[in-house]
Every structure is written in C-alpha cells, then in structure tokens.
Design an enzyme around this catalytic site. Structure first.
Site: not given
Length: 514
Positions: A65, A136, A214, A275, A327
């Site tokens: 190409t 472009k 979130r 944390h 958690e």
C-alpha cells in the site's frame, strides 16, 4: 459522499457485514491479502490493491500500500482545486473511507516466548501510514480503526447520506490514540529486549481502560481504572470478581496495598489493610489460624477493611470473616462452602486471583505523579541483604525473635512512613503508620499492642536519629528491635538498648514508603 473504500483489517470482527452494507450502497471496495480473500469468499466484489497501484505486492507482503496512488487518493484535499487537478493529471482516484486495524503486535508479544523475528514481522508499516494520512485529511476521509464504530458510521450514512464532521474528527482522534498505543508497545518491547535501558530520555506509557469508576477518592472526583499491557497474572488487574458490587477507587488502591504486602510471605498468611496501611497481619501453618492472628492484631481497625490471603479460603475461615463487616476478600480461590458462606452478604466483594504469590518483575517501575511531572523508580523488591544484617548490641535475639523481626520488617516495609510495627509470634500487635515523627509512630504502635508489647519485637522503616524510640520500646517491654541503622547517632540507640537489655539488629536497608 463515500464512493471508494480501502479495507484491510487484522481483526475481522464484523467486517463482512460492514463491507456488505457499503457494497449495497454502491461503494467500491479496495482490499489486500487476507481481507480481500475473506470479502471475496463472502461474495463481495473487491478490487485488489495492485490493480489500483499498478505495482505487485512484494517482499512477502511488506510492500503493498506504500504507493502514491494510495496516499494521494487519501490525502488530496477535495476543496483544494490544485490538489484535485494534480491527482486527475496523475490518474489518481480519491479514497473516501479507510478501514484498517493493525498487525496484531500486542497479541504476538503476549503469547510468551515469542522470537524477536516474529515480533518484528508483526510491526505494521503500511497500516499506520494510511490511517494517519486519512486522519490528517479527516475533513474529506472517514477512517475507522475500531470495529465498534462500524454501526455508528453506517447509521449516519443511512440517515444523511454521509458521515458528520464531528464523527470524522472523533474517528481521527481515535487513530492517533491507536497508533500512539501501538508504537509505545513496540518501543517498550524493544527496550525490554535490549535490557540495558532503565530510564529512557523520553518515557511514553500506555495503559488500557479496565473500567470507569463510580468516583475517585471522594464522591466529587471522577476516576478510571487502567491496566498495563502485558503479563498481569498474580496482580489486581487479573483478578476475577466472583461476588459483590463494583470496586471503588479506594477499594482498588487498598487491595493493591494488601497484595503487595502479601507477596512478601510464602507461608500461609492473611493481610488486613485499612486506607492502604496494614492493620493486621498473621502467618501460621494454615489460613484459618493466620486469619485469627490478623484479626486479633487489631479487631477495631479491621472492620470495613480489605483482607488478602495467599491460600484458599475454607468454610471455617469464611465463617470467622463473616462475623464482621469486610469490604473485600481476595484469595487464590474459595472453597464452594466458603463462597456459599461469604456470598450471603450482598455487598462484600470476593476476588479470585490466580498466581497471587507471584512477585513483580525485577524491572518493574514504581511511579508517582506530581503536578507537571512524574517520579519514576525501581520497585522496592528487596527486604534486606542477609550479609548486611548484624546484631549491634550485647543482647542477642533468640531464633524466635529473629523470625519475628523479619516478619515485622516485611510489614513495616509496606506501612506509610514514618512507620513502626510491633509483632510477636508472626502476628502484628500494633502498627504505627504515617506520623510526622518516629517516636509518635512508636507510641501509636505500642498503644495498639497494649500489654501484648511485653516480650514483643519492634521494626522501624528507617534509622533512629535519637535513643527516644528505644526508651519508649523499653518502657513497653519490647525485647528486640530491627532497623536499618546508618544514623550518625547510632551509638546512642545502641547504648540505650544495652542499658535496657534489648537486642537490636541493623539491616543496612531503609524502606521509606510515601
């Protein structure tokens, strides 16, 4: 209006349907190689690229190409009379739509044990050139690199007969994102292959989106989770969520902290994090006892925290975990009975991570973004060098104390500085993280440990500049201390230890974590 399209794709998802829809609208289709074969096999009329260029594909398909009749047809500005006159005189026809996705370089290098020659052959040359040219000239040429965009383009053509300027501009933007990502992967692969460039003069990084969060650390902050391209086995991006609601920004950050500490241990171990700081760590002969030790380290702070385990979670352990609010639990696996117990709570997140014991590669970089810049360093992947470890006091640590000192140093390494950890029997008793002076960190850790400090050991992430930490430790009944050493006033701390009969070990290696 789209009259001619050039289509050449490695990922052929949806391409037959898309090309068929174009052909039904009278669009002339030019193609190459495998794409041409696939389209022809589907009954579509396809023009081979060589019939456009008048030049055969050569060099095993490396050149097909890269020709003026292709690139002039893409880059000619339709509103520029001189451009249009030139291509007419040169016998060049315009190309209005370019549909290309590149050679599968990423998939090739991720196969494992790929030879350099194979990787090199999967570096696309003509594809990036054509899509950059089309991008472009986006005012006149539609360019598609993502099969997900086929439907939108067709919908706009069906509705108005053409693709909107806004969509063409967005598609052009995606091209440069695509080629930037592609070239960055190539550069990284070649840099890794060389193996002697730790910090290049310019650093380009590329990540792929995992999910939109979130929110970030706080509800008013937007956030996204990206992953590195490459081998993520044993690390958080490869975890499979088995149960629970979507992970938050803080969940991911905290879980990563738990994982990185967990990887310090080979024996059955449970790490509890709050944390990003450890609030309880326990090692034992089995995961149940390890969890009990981690929990009893600090039953208050573990509430609402993250639990990471390096062995399968069994029913007995799950039943203990289920007694409090947690958690996240991340582990290499969950027994069916354990999963049944834990999944009774709809909000707990259960993450399965195969290879949880695997360490980060030696060349892993740690990065910290600062305003207007980026700090980059090698990962802190060493605890200490055994030959540098020495006892500097009259009192010598017992074998059991040495084991606890090493255990405590592993924990303090992953605790925010200034950091002090008190431990005994391969269990943390108190963690003092992130204080503005080391004495305060020691007092926090000892306060958590309470009467359990008697006979325990203490670890510090950096040297003692004064003997005050030793004095605090002695008052609490600490019997052995491990720290890097290296202060100009080391002797003051050594003398204090000798005064109180405390054994102190120097490692020669600091572990600040900011």
């Amino acid at each position: 209006m789209i009259k001619r399209a050039l289509i050449s794709v490695s990922d052929k998802t949806g391409i037959i349907e898309f090309a068929s829809a174009l052909a039904a609208k009278g669009v002339e289709i030019i193609s190459t190689g495998g794409t041409e074969k696939a389209l022809s096999a589907a009954g579509l009329k396809v023009i081979n690229i060589s019939d456009v260029t008048g030049f055969p594909e050569c060099l095993d398909g490396r050149v097909k190409t890269l020709h003026p009749k292709v690139h002039a047809g893409i880059l000619a500005m339709r509103s520029n009379e001189e451009h249009m006159k030139q291509i007419k005189d040169l016998g060049v026809e315009t190309i209005d739509l370019v549909v290309i996705n590149l050679y599968p370089f990423k998939q090739t290098i991720l196969k494992g044990d790929v030879e350099l020659e194979e990787a090199i052959e999967n570096i696309d040359i003509g594809g990036p050139t054509m899509i950059r040219a089309a991008a472009k000239n986006y005012q006149d040429v539609v360019v598609i690199v993502d099969p997900a965009d086929y439907e939108k383009v067709l919908a706009e053509i069906d509705e108005t007969g053409e693709v909107s300027s806004k969509t063409k501009f967005r598609l052009a933007y995606k091209v440069f994102e695509h080629t930037s990502h592609y070239d960055t992967l190539i550069a990284k692969y070649l840099r890794d292959t060389l193996g002697d460039i730790d910090y290049p003069e310019t650093l380009s990084l590329t990540f792929e989106k995992v999910q939109d969060m979130r929110y970030g650390e706080n509800p008013h902050q937007s956030a996204v989770f990206y992953k590195e391209v490459g081998a993520n086995r044993g690390f958080l991006p490869s975890a499979v969520q088995l149960h629970g609601k979507e992970l938050s920004f803080n969940n991911i950050n905290d879980t990563n902290g738990a994982l990185m500490l967990l990887k310090e241990f080979e024996e059955p171990t449970v790490v509890a994090v709050k944390h990003t700081n450890p609030c309880g760590v326990g090692s034992a002969d089995n995961i149940y006892d390890a969890y009990i030790r981690a929990y009893e380290s600090d039953p208050t702070s573990i509430f609402g925290g993250i639990i990471a385990a390096n062995r399968e979670i069994d029913k007995k352990t799950a039943e203990e975990i289920n007694k409090i609010f947690i958690e996240i639990v991340i582990a290499p696996s969950f027994s069916d009975e354990a999963f049944a117990v834990l999944s009774q709570k709809k909000n707990i997140r259960l993450l399965k991570l195969e290879g949880i014991e695997e360490k980060a590669a030696a060349d892993t970089l740690d990065m910290k973004k600062v305003a207007g810049g980026l700090l980059v360093q090698k990962n802190d992947d060493v605890l200490f060098n055994e030959e540098d470890v020495k006892c500097v006091t009259n009192a010598q640590p017992t074998k059991e104390q040495l084991e606890d000192l090493k255990f405590a140093m592993k924990v303090v390494k992953h605790t925010k500085s200034n950091a002090i950890v008190v431990a005994k029997n391969k269990s943390t008793l108190g963690v003092g993280p992130g204080q503005t002076n080391r004495v305060l960190s020691a007092k926090v850790a000892i306060d958590y440990a309470g009467e359990r400090s008697v006979g325990a050991v203490m670890a510090s992430d950096a040297f003692f500049p004064f003997p005050d930490c030793v004095e605090v430790a002695a008052a609490a009944g600490i019997k052995a201390i491990i720290q890097p050493g290296g202060s100009i006033k080391d002797q003051d701390s050594i003398d204090a230890c000798n005064k109180y009969g405390i054994a102190m070990v120097f490692t020669g290696m600091r572990h600040f974590k900011h």
